[in-house]
Structures are given as C-alpha cells and as structure tokens.
Design a protein around this motif. Structure first.
Motif, short mmCIF file in Angstrom:
data_model
loop_
_atom_site.label_atom_id
_atom_site.label_comp_id
_atom_site.label_asym_id
_atom_site.label_seq_id
_atom_site.Cartn_x
_atom_site.Cartn_y
_atom_site.Cartn_z
N LYS B 74 0.84 -1.20 0.00
CA LYS B 74 0.00 0.00 0.00
C LYS B 74 0.87 1.25 0.00
N ARG B 75 0.40 2.30 -0.62
CA ARG B 75 1.15 3.56 -0.61
C ARG B 75 1.29 4.04 0.84
N ASP B 76 2.50 4.45 1.19
CA ASP B 76 2.78 4.89 2.57
C ASP B 76 2.22 6.30 2.75
N SER B 77 1.30 6.42 3.72
CA SER B 77 0.61 7.71 3.89
C SER B 77 1.52 8.78 4.51
N ARG B 78 2.71 8.38 4.98
CA ARG B 78 3.66 9.37 5.49
C ARG B 78 4.15 10.30 4.38
N PHE B 79 4.13 9.79 3.16
CA PHE B 79 4.71 10.57 2.06
C PHE B 79 3.73 11.65 1.57
N ALA B 80 4.32 12.82 1.26
CA ALA B 80 3.51 13.91 0.73
C ALA B 80 3.12 13.63 -0.72
N GLU B 81 2.08 14.32 -1.18
CA GLU B 81 1.70 14.27 -2.60
C GLU B 81 2.41 15.43 -3.30
N LEU B 82 2.85 15.17 -4.51
CA LEU B 82 3.56 16.18 -5.28
C LEU B 82 2.63 17.36 -5.63
N THR B 83 3.13 18.60 -5.42
CA THR B 83 2.32 19.78 -5.78
C THR B 83 2.98 20.54 -6.94
N LEU B 139 17.55 15.93 -2.73
CA LEU B 139 17.23 15.05 -1.59
C LEU B 139 16.90 15.86 -0.34
N LYS B 140 17.62 16.95 -0.13
CA LYS B 140 17.35 17.80 1.03
C LYS B 140 15.88 18.25 1.00
N TYR B 141 15.47 18.72 -0.17
CA TYR B 141 14.09 19.19 -0.33
C TYR B 141 13.10 18.03 -0.13
N CYS B 142 13.38 16.90 -0.78
CA CYS B 142 12.46 15.76 -0.68
C CYS B 142 12.35 15.26 0.76
N ASN B 143 13.49 15.27 1.45
CA ASN B 143 13.48 14.79 2.83
C ASN B 143 12.64 15.71 3.71
N GLU B 144 12.79 17.00 3.50
CA GLU B 144 12.02 17.95 4.29
C GLU B 144 10.53 17.86 3.96
N ARG B 145 10.25 17.70 2.66
CA ARG B 145 8.84 17.63 2.22
C ARG B 145 8.24 16.23 2.36
N LYS B 146 9.09 15.25 2.69
CA LYS B 146 8.66 13.84 2.75
C LYS B 146 8.10 13.35 1.40
N LEU B 147 8.85 13.67 0.38
CA LEU B 147 8.53 13.16 -0.96
C LEU B 147 9.43 11.94 -1.23
N ASP B 167 3.89 6.75 -6.66
CA ASP B 167 4.22 8.04 -7.28
C ASP B 167 5.59 8.58 -6.86
N GLU B 168 6.51 7.69 -6.46
CA GLU B 168 7.84 8.15 -6.11
C GLU B 168 8.46 8.92 -7.28
N ILE B 169 9.21 9.97 -6.93
CA ILE B 169 9.91 10.77 -7.94
C ILE B 169 11.12 9.99 -8.44
N VAL B 170 11.26 9.88 -9.75
CA VAL B 170 12.44 9.20 -10.31
C VAL B 170 13.59 10.19 -10.40
N ILE B 171 14.74 9.82 -9.84
CA ILE B 171 15.95 10.62 -10.02
C ILE B 171 16.85 9.85 -10.98
N SER B 172 16.86 10.32 -12.22
CA SER B 172 17.65 9.64 -13.26
C SER B 172 19.11 10.05 -13.16
N MET B 173 20.01 9.08 -13.23
CA MET B 173 21.44 9.36 -13.10
C MET B 173 22.11 9.53 -14.46
N ASN B 174 21.33 9.55 -15.52
CA ASN B 174 21.89 9.58 -16.89
C ASN B 174 22.88 10.71 -17.14
N ALA B 175 22.62 11.89 -16.55
CA ALA B 175 23.46 13.05 -16.88
C ALA B 175 24.75 13.12 -16.06
#
Lengths: 555, 555
Positions: B74-83, B139-147, B167-175
């Motif tokens: 189940k989606r973890d309700s601790r995580f924020a929704e993306l705005t 990551l700093k932002y995501c950690n604070e926002r719980k994304l 709905d986890e945010i993908v951080i692509s390492m391609n670049a």
C-alpha cells in the motif's frame, strides 16, 4: 650505459656477470622450487610500531600507564565500577583472572600491557570465554551493568587498540580456537576468532590452500583480530583486502545478540552487507567470534628479484611493467630507498645484493602455479627493464635461501632503524604519483628547521629521513631515525606529516588502525561528515559506549 | 573407456580426432590471440529475470502496474503528494520530465517501466540532475517535504528495484556521466555513477586495463547502479566482488549531506568502512554519485575449453583440478546440465560441440598475461582430466570465433528456455557440495506432485527442470521450463525452493538483489537478528523512509 650494467645472481657476486646486456642466459633455473619464506615476527610486526617505541630497550623498564601518557583522556563516569558480585557472576560463566580472586599483577599485566610495552591499562579482571554463548552472556551483563570491555586477540596490535586504558574488563579470545570446517572444493574456511593465523594457514596448507593474509605477527595474532583490524600484510597485492575475501562473520553485539552472518557463499545479495562494518571496527561495535573466509590455492612457485633503480620515476615505470608482464602472478612490489639499504648494510655488515649504488631498490615477488612459466615471465621482465634502462642492475634468487636473503634487505629495515638512538615512524597511504615525495619533503622540512644532521650541521639530531614499504599497495613507511628523542623533532613532524597527507587525500593509518595512537589524528584522513556518520553508527550499535572505549572514532 | 574418448577442436569435428588418449598434440596454437568475447545483452541479462517473465511476448502487451501485481503493498501515507510548487522548485534545480509540464505518459513510461516490462510505477515527475550538488539539493528538499524518490541508473535491474511502485519521484542518473580520472600506474578509475559500464570499460581498454566487472547489460547499465546493486557478473571468479575492488564512493545521504569517501587508496584503516554499506544497498540509504575502483590489467590472452562430464562428483573434481592447475588464470567455470544443452541444440539446430552425451558440461575460460603459458596450462589440465577419466570428452577453442561458439552453448540457454511456453527462474547461491542437488530435488518434487511431463504422465505441464550457472561462484540458475504458467506449479515451487535453500544456508538472490521481487522472501536467507540490524541501519540513514520505498528490507 645501462646496457652495460651487471646482472648478478644473489650470493654469487663474482660469477654469471654479463657486461653486454645479454641477460637471457641468467634466467632462474627452470625447476625453481617452492619457496616458503619465513619471516621474523618481531621485525615485520615492528615495522609499523607507532612513533617512538623501542621495544628491546623499553622491555627492561616499567611500562607507563596509558592514562599517564595521554592525560587528556579521562575515565568515562558513565561506566560502573567492578564489584565483587560482578566478579562472582562472571565466574559462573567462564574462567577468569582477577585481582579479587588472588591473581597477581604480573598475571594481569600480560593482558594489560601490549607487546611493544608502550600501552598499559589497569584492568582488574580478565575473562576467558570458551565459546560464542559465553561472550553473549558476558556482553549482555556488561551492557546492562554499564561495565566497559576490551576484546583482546593475540595482543599484537600496533596502536594500543587491544589493551585497556583504564579499568575496562579484558575479554580474551584465546579459548575460542577451533577450526570449524574447511572445504577444499570451495576453498572456504570457517574458524573461531581466536585461531592463530599461522595455525589456520598450516591447516590450509595441508589441503593445498593458504590463508589470504600473511603477517609478521602470524605466530601470535588471531584471525578474528586480523578481521577486526582489517589487517593488510604481505599478500594484499595478490589476494586483495579482507573486505573481499571474508565471506561472513559471527559476532556478538553489545547487548548480547548473536549476529550469525557466517555465510559460505561468494554471492548473496539479500540486504546490507553487515559483516563489512565489523571488518576494521577494532572491537567498537561488537565482538567477532568466528569468520568464514575464501582461501586461495597454495602457490606452486615463488620467485624473488631485486633491482637497483635510479629515480622514483623509473620505479613507477618498473611498477607498471611488472603489473603488465607479471600480472596475475605479481605478489609483492616493495620499495626501499638508499638510506634504508645503507643502514641495513652498516648494521648487519652483510654484503649488498647489488653493487650499484642507486637512490632506490625494488624487490619483486611472484607467486604462481607453474614454476617454469613464472621464471620465464620474470626473466622476460628483467630483460625488458635492463634494456629500457628502467633499472640499473638486478638479480634473481635461485634458491629459497637466496630468496630469504633478498627479503632480508627489505624485512631487516625496521630492526636497524633504531640503532642510532631512536626512530619516529609513520605508516601511511599516499597516491602513487607522490608516493616518495613525502620522504623528500619531510627531509627538506627537518633540514629547514636545523634538525637534520649534515656536514654544515653536524649536531643535527635527525640522522636521516627514509622511506620504504608496500609500493604495490601505495603503503609507505616513513621513518626518521634520530640520535635522541627530542620535543623539537616531534613539533616539526606533527602536524606537518598529517597535513601533507591530508592534502594528498592519503591515509594517516594505512593498515594498523586507529586504536589509542591515531584516534586524535583521524580528522586528517576523514571529513567531518564521514566522522559524523561513523559516530552515529557507533551509537546505534553500542548506545552505552561499553565497547573498547577511549579509542578509534571518539564521540 | 575414457582413454578412448574423442577430443575435438570446436568447429572441426572430423579432423584432429584422437582415439588413443594422446591429447598433447591438440593444444591450442601457441600464438593464441586476444579474445574479446562479445555477449548479447538481452540473453545474458535475461538469465536472471525473476520467475515468469517473457519479455518478447509481453513487450507487445500493456504492462501491469506493480501496485496491481502486488496488492498487499500500500502507498505509505507518510509521504507527501507532489504539488505544482514542488515541480516549480525542482525546475529551478535541474531539467525535469513531468505530466504537470506537458510531458506525455510515454515519455514518463520510459522511467516508470522496467526493461523486462514486468514492473510499472506511477511517477509523475522525473528529475535529471547534472551533478552531485543537484542531487544534494533534491534530496534535502524531498526529505524535508517527505517526498519519496527512486534513484534510477540504466534501468537494467531484474527485480524491479529501479522503477517506482507508486508516485515516487524518479531521479535519473543519466546526466552524471563523466569519467573523472584514470591513473594507469595505480589502475584506479574515478567516474560518475551514471557512466555506462561499457563506456568505462572501453576507456580503460585504451589504457590497457579493464573494469573488474562484466555483465550482459554492459551497454546500458551504469557503474553506479552496478555498485548500488553489488553486481556479480562474469568476472567475479577472477577479480572478486565489488566489496574488494571498489575503493571509494561519493554518495548523497537522504538529508542532502554529501559523503565524500572517494578514496584513491588500497589501504585506509581510519574508521568504519562506510562505502561498504552503500555497495548493494539498492538506493535505500542514499544515492551513489561517483565511485573509485581498482581496475585490473587487460588480459593478453583468453582461452576457452568445453568438457563433457559424467557425474556431478566428477564436475567437482574437475573444478578442483582447474583451480589447482589454472589457479591465477581461471576466469570462468560454468556448468550446464544435459537438459539445457538439449534445448539449445533443439531450438538453435546447431551441431553440438561434443558428440558425447553426458549429464553435465563444463565451460572453462582462462584470462592471463602470456598466451603460450596459458595454452600450455589449459592443455595440461585437459590431458590430466582425460587421463583420470574426470571428463569424458573435451575441446579447446582455437580462435575467437570458436571461443564465441562455445560460449554460445552457455549463453544461449536463457533465450531457449521459454520456447516451450514459459519458464520459472531462480538465481540462487548454494554451497558447492549440494550445488546441483536442488535441481534433482525440485524435479523429484514436481514429479511427485504429478506436474512433470513423462511417458507415464504425458499431460504434465512441467517440461523439464534444469540447472546451469557460475559454478565457480556457487551461483546456480534453477529453471523450470513449462508448457503454460499454472498456479499449481507456483504452489509446488514456493516456498519449496526457498525452504530448500534456507536449509543449506544458501542465498535466495545470489546477484540480482531484492528489489520488489525478492523483498518478501528475504527471511529465507537472513535471520531475524540480521534483519533487525538492517532495519535499524535503514532508519538511521533514512528516518523518513523516502529512499526507494516498498522494496529491499521492509520496516
């Protein structure tokens, strides 16, 4: 010019000389025998002893308490004082040594004082558990009672990590000494932490294998202690670090939990690799009680060559060629500078293996499965090095005795360095490009301070600044032989040496760990962010801080 | 009998046949060339694909959402929704792909769906940071926002670890794809995490070195992903695991802290070896942004031999002899059973490399620095194996083409297994003594359940139970080709296979990690005490749980 150099066979200086550069006739015999090179435990282990120790003289003297040598370290008031009830409780678990039960100070000193006689703790209790369960019971009790402990293996450490500072209880691993299993098909050994390295190695040799680690102290050190300190030693170049060869550990956590990660698998991607945290943790997060380790085949042939080299640039070229041409059989690439070799010659009175006087000498060892092939590869390398002028002179051992003699010029160094009065020692890692520059810069620095003896400064207390070590592993031993210990030298050396290393992102302790000796300098090799994570880990595993306190990464 | 066996050269079945046991004339040519064995990415990478995937067919179909395949997650309700504000903030840091800013579902699917098309997430945002600092800010932002976030490398994983579940945010390492430095003297490479393995390897080959890891997916996978998943691959037997060869990592912790442990040193005993925790952590405690790695010399010669063997006992004897005689040059020891070889022969229609029909076949590869020496060692081994009767028949490749053909009988296996309808697959580690017993026991078990097709049970849905794999690493691929997927088979296989492995202290995931696929079964390979410590570590590094959730070791 170089093509006219002489190539001689060790121990036969007058025969087999060529002046024409034809070296192919000087190959080692095709039937090279298996060398078992026996090293003197005292000389090799002593090579990294920290700073100003001189075991042979100080052995006669009373050993200073570590607490007196390091007055800034105070006993942690969180820890309980040992009571008679505690002692009684431990007696119900395992054999003990205690001043409370009539053991003498001498008996306790064997565990309170390190082998170099540099560190001395004040433990009044030594526990001798017989198995993992005993250790679990001990730690659970100590953790609840907040009694600090020091796990002790063979007591061969070089940084004071294995003896107490104050009244920490010593947990001796001597009685955990069973080889649990060895499988000759997979080459995997499982053994108790207290098995002596040489015992493990001898057992393996009976089955055609060897332990993937070799140390001067092998006759005394424990394999558990080797893993707990991530020992490097003489075979790292060939067999890699313990982080790669150790497959599993069994460890007791401070709360008594037995962590059984004694894997027999080379591949197991099911979660964080917990055992890695214990490798090199110096007894600060738990006690390793057993290990499983992947052991290589015993080499069928070992060969040793010794070269004279004119510059560090050429040493580097020689290293690259040795890696290219010897590749899979290269097992040692040791560097010795002219200063070390002059000292060995002077103190031992032995005839030098090469007549050429050059700034650098290199010892190369191969370990392989086919004596003919190995000799051929080494001879081809020798030809190449001579023809290109990368080396000025060279010799190949033709027997085990000759191989041992050549190794003597490398392994005899630590012993002769103190003969002038004393020696300051550093065991460091430096990226190869600047590997030897530290020696030159330290020499220039001490000269600029008026401390280096020279024709214009005959009263200088610093006799020389020399360097040698495991170049194949980027591991340099910087040594400063002196006529007497002197605060001015210490001030000139520290933090000069540490700052120099920090600038090159080197390591202030390549293989001997932190213990008491290097703990305060760790910031020169680790960033504050790294230290912060390390402290978090320590607190996570050992919230009461009872495991080997006052050492390693301090809170 | 065995002395009358035939030894043939691959591809020349009628020539060079000996019936007298004299094999010395059949040595590979002395001028063996350097083989570069090119492997098909799809076949090799597919070899460990979990259970019932059949990429080629399923590629045409809509991919199911992972959330639907695993309804218990189940989606973890601790995580924020993306705005919209979040998206705007990320746009100020780096390039992005987002449904909010007009990117299509197809564009996002490239990051939401894994290459096998088995897993499908629902990310609405993909971030494309250019450097370590970008990732720190993210990551700093995501950690604070719980994304919640998913780090994604080359998206070649086999257990669904690199794509989102919800709905986890993908951080692509391609670049992050710069090779920062390579030092040919030390052999140390420093490179960004997003460098493709083949790119790194090609760069190294120009300097006479190779990456110490080789994989079928090398053309797509990232070296950072390799380290994050502790990839094993084809060179592990020779060059060891990444725990030994990786010297340092640069990583960003969930709170944005940059942990710079990008060491260039082989020896550094100054505290806990933090990098080891990141090796194999599957993006759950931070993001690896760069690595330093010790790279071996490029081998000057590679040889391949192929043997027919009559029993698993003889396979083990052959393995021991290969280790003893080839020792430092042995780079692969691959086992294939009769079932796999019949399938390859049937599906490809190719002529078998050996006429002998035996229960087992073994492929041996050597990689060394001297072609003559290597050929001689391999030929001597072949003679020994033939004379002792350990192998029944054998052949040596005499060209790169022949070597590739022989490898084809090993590497072609994954592709042909599904041709009967489907295949259930397991990638496991088992101690060598019982390495093949799992195949036999699984076959017997499925037969006892009436599922195995046979003369007396022509309607059985299980076509066969076969085994093959990296025997040199104790890594078995257990495969069950079936005429159709069937719940009865799944019930018969699980937990049967996992319990069997647990009893032998094997690993339920030898090299592919846990991800989503194996997460729920980790208890079969790890004790509760180990899992407890792992959960503590996860919580310590990632208290908000934002890093790659729903996978690996669950809370």
């Amino acid at each position: 010019m170089n093509t006219l150099s002489t190539i001689r066979t060790a121990g036969r200086a007058t025969s087999r000389r060529t002046l024409s550069g034809r070296v192919s006739s000087l190959r080692a015999p095709r039937t090279a025998t298996i060398y078992q090179i026996f090293r003197s435990a005292s000389t090799v282990a002593a090579e990294g002893q920290p700073n100003i120790t001189k075991p042979k003289e100080s052995a006669k003297k009373e050993v200073r308490f570590t607490a007196d040598s390091y007055p800034e370290i105070k006993r942690d008031s969180r820890f309980a004082e040992l009571t008679a009830d505690d002692v009684k409780h431990f007696q119900s678990i395992c054999p003990i040594l205690s001043s409370e039960t009539g053991n003498s100070e001498d008996e306790l000193n064997a565990f309170n004082i390190d082998w170099m006689r540099k560190y001395r703790g004040q433990a009044r209790l030594v526990l001798k558990p017989k198995n993992t369960e005993d250790i679990s019971k001990i730690l659970k009790y100590c953790n609840e009672r907040k009694l600090a402990v020091v796990p002790q293996g063979g007591n061969t450490g070089l940084v004071g990590g294995g003896v107490p500072v104050f009244d920490e209880i010593v947990i001796s691993m001597n009685a955990l000494n069973n080889i649990r299993s060895f499988d000759p098909v997979s080459g995997i050994l499982v053994a108790d932490a207290g098995v002596i390295l040489e015992t493990a190695d001898s057992h393996l040799r009976k089955h055609g294998h060897i332990f993937p680690l070799d140390l001067g102290a092998k006759g005394s050190c424990h394999i558990g202690g080797n893993v707990a300190t991530n020992a490097g030693g003489l075979r790292l170049l060939r067999y890699g670090s313990l982080h790669g060869t150790v497959l599993g550990v069994e460890a007791v956590l401070p709360d008594g939990t037995i962590l059984d990660d004694l894997s027999l698998l080379r591949k197991n991607n099911t979660g964080y690799d917990l055992k890695q945290l214990f490798i090199g943790s110096e007894g600060t997060i738990g006690i390793i009680t057993a290990i499983s380790v992947l052991c290589p085949q015993m080499p069928k042939a070992q060969n040793v060559a010794f070269f004279a080299v004119e510059s560090f640039d050429k040493v580097q070229k020689t290293f690259v060629k040795a890696k290219q041409q010897l590749s899979e059989i290269l097992s040692a690439f040791e560097l010795m500078d002219a200063g070390t070799q002059s000292l060995v010659a002077k103190v031992t009175g032995k005839k030098r293996p090469l007549e050429s006087q050059t700034p650098f000498y290199v010892l190369i060892e191969t370990s392989g499965s086919n004596p003919e092939h190995d000799s051929e590869k080494l001879s081809t390398l020798l030809e190449d090095l001579m023809e290109s002028g990368d080396v000025t002179d060279g010799t190949l051992a033709e027997s085990e005795t000759q191989a041992r003699e050549l190794w003597g010029w490398r392994e005899g160094i630590p012993e002769v360095l103190g003969h002038g009065g004393g020696v300051y020692k550093y065991d460091v890692s430096i990226p190869l490009a600047e590997f030897y520059t530290l020696v030159e810069d330290t020499r220039a620095h001490l000269a600029s301070q008026g401390l280096l003896k020279s024709e214009s400064n005959p009263d200088g207390v610093v006799i020389d600044v020399v360097g040698y070590g495991h170049m194949g592993d980027s591991n340099l031993h910087l040594n400063i032989p002196v006529s007497q210990y002197d605060k001015r030298i210490e001030k000139a050396l520290e933090p000069f040496v540490y700052i120099w290393i920090q600038k090159r992102r080197g390591s202030i302790s390549a293989e001997h760990g932190l213990g008491v000796a290097k703990s305060e300098f760790v910031g020169y090799s680790r960033a504050e962010t790294e230290l912060g994570v390390m402290r978090m880990l320590k607190k996570l595993f050992d919230p009461n801080g009872i495991m080997n306190p006052y050492k390693y990464i301090k809170a």
